[in-house]
Design a protein around this motif. Structure first.
Motif, PDB file in Angstrom:
ATOM      1  N   THR A 160       0.844  -1.190   0.000  1.00  0.00           N
ATOM      2  CA  THR A 160       0.000   0.000   0.000  1.00  0.00           C
ATOM      3  C   THR A 160       0.884   1.246   0.000  1.00  0.00           C
ATOM      4  OG1 THR A 160      -0.095   0.236   2.406  1.00  0.00           O
ATOM      5  CG2 THR A 160      -1.755  -1.210   1.373  1.00  0.00           C
ATOM      6  N   TYR A 196       2.296  -1.262   3.739  1.00  0.00           N
ATOM      7  CA  TYR A 196       1.694  -2.461   4.328  1.00  0.00           C
ATOM      8  C   TYR A 196       1.383  -3.448   3.211  1.00  0.00           C
ATOM      9  CZ  TYR A 196       1.019  -0.055   8.771  1.00  0.00           C
ATOM     10  OH  TYR A 196       1.231   0.612   9.953  1.00  0.00           O
ATOM     11  N   CYS A 235      -1.485  -6.304   2.360  1.00  0.00           N
ATOM     12  CA  CYS A 235      -2.833  -6.551   2.873  1.00  0.00           C
ATOM     13  C   CYS A 235      -3.567  -7.616   2.070  1.00  0.00           C
ATOM     14  CB  CYS A 235      -3.670  -5.273   2.815  1.00  0.00           C
ATOM     15  SG  CYS A 235      -3.007  -3.891   3.752  1.00  0.00           S
ATOM     16  N   CYS A 258      -7.545  -8.113   1.112  1.00  0.00           N
ATOM     17  CA  CYS A 258      -8.824  -7.410   1.112  1.00  0.00           C
ATOM     18  C   CYS A 258      -9.924  -8.375   0.671  1.00  0.00           C
ATOM     19  CB  CYS A 258      -8.739  -6.222   0.153  1.00  0.00           C
ATOM     20  SG  CYS A 258     -10.299  -5.398  -0.166  1.00  0.00           S
ATOM     21  N   MET A 288     -10.335  -6.291   5.959  1.00  0.00           N
ATOM     22  CA  MET A 288      -9.031  -5.997   5.366  1.00  0.00           C
ATOM     23  C   MET A 288      -7.992  -6.267   6.449  1.00  0.00           C
ATOM     24  SD  MET A 288      -7.788  -2.554   3.459  1.00  0.00           S
ATOM     25  CE  MET A 288      -6.302  -2.494   2.502  1.00  0.00           C
ATOM     26  N   GLU A 289      -7.105  -7.212   6.191  1.00  0.00           N
ATOM     27  CA  GLU A 289      -6.063  -7.567   7.146  1.00  0.00           C
ATOM     28  C   GLU A 289      -4.721  -7.165   6.577  1.00  0.00           C
ATOM     29  OE1 GLU A 289      -6.435 -11.700   8.029  1.00  0.00           O
ATOM     30  OE2 GLU A 289      -8.454 -11.477   8.856  1.00  0.00           O
ATOM     31  N   CYS A 290      -3.925  -6.473   7.403  1.00  0.00           N
ATOM     32  CA  CYS A 290      -2.651  -5.942   6.920  1.00  0.00           C
ATOM     33  C   CYS A 290      -1.506  -6.248   7.875  1.00  0.00           C
ATOM     34  CB  CYS A 290      -2.750  -4.432   6.753  1.00  0.00           C
ATOM     35  SG  CYS A 290      -4.001  -3.892   5.577  1.00  0.00           S
TER      36      CYS A 290
END
Length: 76
Positions: A17, A21, A23, A25, A30-32
């Motif tokens: 990102t 990060y 991630c 999605c 959304m896990e980062c």
């Protein structure tokens, strides 16, 4: 897609990102994870920490001469 800091990212895996990060999605979440490690043990009297967005990592440099790097004993 997923929103992060005002930017819309597509569903699926996001390699990097704008904020450094990686991630995943999905419709539900959304896990980062960060791509950088924060320096915690270094010469704090003579050195300072500067975030390098190009490398997605922190540089630890001399306060009086930022062109010179400092040794980092530990990162988290």
């Amino acid at each position: 897609g997923c929103m992060m800091n005002g930017k819309l990212y597509p569903f699926g895996q996001i390699e990097r990102t704008d904020d450094c990060y990686t991630c995943s999605c999905s419709e539900g979440a959304m896990e980062c994870c960060s791509l950088f490690h924060t320096p915690v043990a270094y010469d704090k009297k003579n050195c300072k920490v500067v975030f390098n967005r190009n490398r997605c990592d922190y540089d630890v440099v001399r306060k009086e001469d930022p062109s010179k790097k400092c040794f980092v004993y530990a990162r988290v």
